[in-house]
Design a protein around this motif. Structure first.
Motif, PDB file in Angstrom:
ATOM      1  N   LEU A 103      40.616  47.382  31.356  1.00 39.43           N
ATOM      2  CA  LEU A 103      39.924  48.506  30.730  1.00 39.43           C
ATOM      3  C   LEU A 103      40.156  49.832  31.446  1.00 39.43           C
ATOM      4  N   LEU A 104      40.383  49.767  32.756  1.00 36.07           N
ATOM      5  CA  LEU A 104      40.579  50.992  33.525  1.00 36.07           C
ATOM      6  C   LEU A 104      42.044  51.354  33.711  1.00 36.07           C
ATOM      7  N   GLY A 105      42.934  50.386  33.481  1.00 33.12           N
ATOM      8  CA  GLY A 105      44.341  50.620  33.744  1.00 33.12           C
ATOM      9  C   GLY A 105      44.565  50.942  35.214  1.00 33.12           C
ATOM     10  N   ALA A 106      43.847  50.232  36.067  1.00 37.59           N
ATOM     11  CA  ALA A 106      43.856  50.533  37.496  1.00 37.59           C
ATOM     12  C   ALA A 106      43.900  49.243  38.308  1.00 37.59           C
ATOM     13  N   SER A 107      44.256  49.392  39.559  1.00 38.16           N
ATOM     14  CA  SER A 107      44.219  48.275  40.492  1.00 38.16           C
ATOM     15  C   SER A 107      42.763  48.037  40.887  1.00 38.16           C
ATOM     16  N   VAL A 108      42.323  46.787  40.805  1.00 37.10           N
ATOM     17  CA  VAL A 108      40.951  46.437  41.156  1.00 37.10           C
ATOM     18  C   VAL A 108      40.984  45.280  42.157  1.00 37.10           C
ATOM     19  N   THR A 109      40.284  45.460  43.268  1.00 40.03           N
ATOM     20  CA  THR A 109      40.219  44.442  44.312  1.00 40.03           C
ATOM     21  C   THR A 109      38.765  44.130  44.612  1.00 40.03           C
ATOM     22  N   ARG A 110      38.429  42.853  44.680  1.00 40.64           N
ATOM     23  CA  ARG A 110      37.064  42.482  45.062  1.00 40.64           C
ATOM     24  C   ARG A 110      37.007  42.444  46.587  1.00 40.64           C
ATOM     25  N   SER A 111      36.180  43.300  47.174  1.00 41.10           N
ATOM     26  CA  SER A 111      36.108  43.380  48.628  1.00 41.10           C
ATOM     27  C   SER A 111      34.917  42.623  49.214  1.00 41.10           C
ATOM     28  N   THR A 112      33.865  42.431  48.446  1.00 40.44           N
ATOM     29  CA  THR A 112      32.746  41.595  48.894  1.00 40.44           C
ATOM     30  C   THR A 112      32.368  40.658  47.760  1.00 40.44           C
ATOM     31  N   TRP A 113      31.779  39.520  48.137  1.00 42.94           N
ATOM     32  CA  TRP A 113      31.431  38.500  47.143  1.00 42.94           C
ATOM     33  C   TRP A 113      30.170  37.786  47.580  1.00 42.94           C
ATOM     34  N   MET A 114      29.185  37.733  46.704  1.00 42.31           N
ATOM     35  CA  MET A 114      27.917  37.066  47.011  1.00 42.31           C
ATOM     36  C   MET A 114      28.117  35.603  47.376  1.00 42.31           C
ATOM     37  N   ALA A 115      29.112  34.965  46.771  1.00 40.53           N
ATOM     38  CA  ALA A 115      29.363  33.546  47.054  1.00 40.53           C
ATOM     39  C   ALA A 115      29.786  33.324  48.503  1.00 40.53           C
ATOM     40  N   GLU A 116      30.220  34.395  49.172  1.00 42.16           N
ATOM     41  CA  GLU A 116      30.586  34.316  50.589  1.00 42.16           C
ATOM     42  C   GLU A 116      29.519  34.963  51.463  1.00 42.16           C
ATOM     43  N   ALA A 117      28.281  34.922  51.002  1.00 39.24           N
ATOM     44  CA  ALA A 117      27.102  35.407  51.729  1.00 39.24           C
ATOM     45  C   ALA A 117      27.019  36.923  51.854  1.00 39.24           C
ATOM     46  N   ALA A 118      27.780  37.647  51.077  1.00 39.94           N
ATOM     47  CA  ALA A 118      27.659  39.112  51.065  1.00 39.94           C
ATOM     48  C   ALA A 118      26.414  39.481  50.258  1.00 39.94           C
ATOM     49  N   PRO A 119      25.832  40.648  50.518  1.00 37.10           N
ATOM     50  CA  PRO A 119      24.643  41.052  49.760  1.00 37.10           C
ATOM     51  C   PRO A 119      24.965  41.532  48.348  1.00 37.10           C
ATOM     52  N   ASP A 120      26.261  41.685  48.032  1.00 38.78           N
ATOM     53  CA  ASP A 120      26.671  42.181  46.724  1.00 38.78           C
ATOM     54  C   ASP A 120      28.096  41.727  46.432  1.00 38.78           C
ATOM     55  N   CYS A 121      28.551  42.018  45.227  1.00 36.99           N
ATOM     56  CA  CYS A 121      29.957  41.849  44.859  1.00 36.99           C
ATOM     57  C   CYS A 121      30.482  43.252  44.593  1.00 36.99           C
TER      58      CYS A 121
ATOM     59  N   GLU B 232      36.609  47.278  44.189  1.00 34.33           N
ATOM     60  CA  GLU B 232      37.203  48.565  44.521  1.00 34.33           C
ATOM     61  C   GLU B 232      38.267  48.907  43.494  1.00 34.33           C
ATOM     62  N   VAL B 233      38.213  50.136  42.997  1.00 32.34           N
ATOM     63  CA  VAL B 233      39.079  50.574  41.909  1.00 32.34           C
ATOM     64  C   VAL B 233      39.937  51.739  42.386  1.00 32.34           C
ATOM     65  N   LYS B 234      41.231  51.590  42.245  1.00 35.69           N
ATOM     66  CA  LYS B 234      42.165  52.662  42.601  1.00 35.69           C
ATOM     67  C   LYS B 234      42.873  53.119  41.335  1.00 35.69           C
ATOM     68  N   GLU B 235      42.699  54.398  41.006  1.00 33.25           N
ATOM     69  CA  GLU B 235      43.328  54.950  39.810  1.00 33.25           C
ATOM     70  C   GLU B 235      44.839  54.932  39.961  1.00 33.25           C
ATOM     71  N   SER B 236      45.509  54.429  38.932  1.00 34.05           N
ATOM     72  CA  SER B 236      46.981  54.434  38.952  1.00 34.05           C
ATOM     73  C   SER B 236      47.473  55.738  38.346  1.00 34.05           C
ATOM     74  N   SER B 237      48.734  56.035  38.572  1.00 37.06           N
ATOM     75  CA  SER B 237      49.285  57.280  38.047  1.00 37.06           C
ATOM     76  C   SER B 237      49.628  57.163  36.570  1.00 37.06           C
ATOM     77  N   GLY B 238      49.680  55.933  36.054  1.00 37.13           N
ATOM     78  CA  GLY B 238      50.032  55.723  34.643  1.00 37.13           C
ATOM     79  C   GLY B 238      48.861  55.929  33.722  1.00 37.13           C
ATOM     80  N   LYS B 239      49.151  56.006  32.469  1.00 36.74           N
ATOM     81  CA  LYS B 239      48.125  56.160  31.433  1.00 36.74           C
ATOM     82  C   LYS B 239      47.623  54.811  30.986  1.00 36.74           C
ATOM     83  N   VAL B 240      46.378  54.757  30.537  1.00 35.55           N
ATOM     84  CA  VAL B 240      45.809  53.542  29.968  1.00 35.55           C
ATOM     85  C   VAL B 240      46.324  53.427  28.546  1.00 35.55           C
TER      86      VAL B 240
END
Length: 159
Positions: free
Chosen positions: A129-147, A150-158
């Motif tokens: 939906l964003l046409g961007a690179s998305v990386t999960r940096s925290t995850w509740m399943a690994e005892a983090a307080p949140d999920c 991280e979204v990095k805008e790409s130079s291309g168009k959606v």
């Protein structure tokens, strides 16, 4: 006639049509409760209940809400949509640039922790939906307080 059914009829007359969720929200009852009222109205010939057309995977209502928004607007709207679905999401500005969608709650945490599939699907949906690179940096399943996604805008168009 039941006052809730009168309320449904007035609601439908002003709107023309409504989803089951909208009727339930209007009445402040569960979808099942709203459906019982709608079925009674249908049996009395006062309303028509139509079933939604089946659709493919995903959440088809998301893309239209993102249409016409810039990148940051799309990220913020996705966070709002996630909140509407119980994730209590917020947008966080990353120190190195970019944005993150932080989910502070997970309504399906048990399933997500067992399989990881819902989280993976969420990440792919954000990317698509964003046409961007998305990386999960925290995850509740690994005892983090949140999920956090991280979204990095790409130079291309959606597309």
């Amino acid at each position: 006639m039941d006052s809730r059914r009168d309320s449904i009829l007035a609601f439908l007359k002003t709107r023309g049509h409504a989803t089951l969720g909208e009727v339930a929200s209007h009445l402040e009852v569960s979808k099942q409760g709203a459906l019982r009222h709608l079925e009674a109205l249908q049996a009395d010939g006062l309303a028509t209940v139509a079933h939604a057309e089946p659709h493919g995977r995903g959440r088809p209502e998301y893309a239209p809400r993102l249409a016409g928004l810039d990148f940051e607007g799309r990220v913020r709207e996705l966070a709002k949509l996630a909140t509407e679905h119980g994730h209590m999401a917020e947008v966080v500005e990353l120190p190195e640039g970019g944005l993150a969608i932080r989910h502070c709650n997970c309504p399906i945490q048990d399933v997500a922790a067992r399989t990881g599939l819902p989280c993976h699907n969420e990440q792919q949906m954000y990317q698509r939906l964003l046409g961007a690179s998305v990386t999960r940096s925290t995850w509740m399943a690994e005892a983090a307080p949140d999920c956090t996604y991280e979204v990095k805008e790409s130079s291309g168009k959606v597309g």
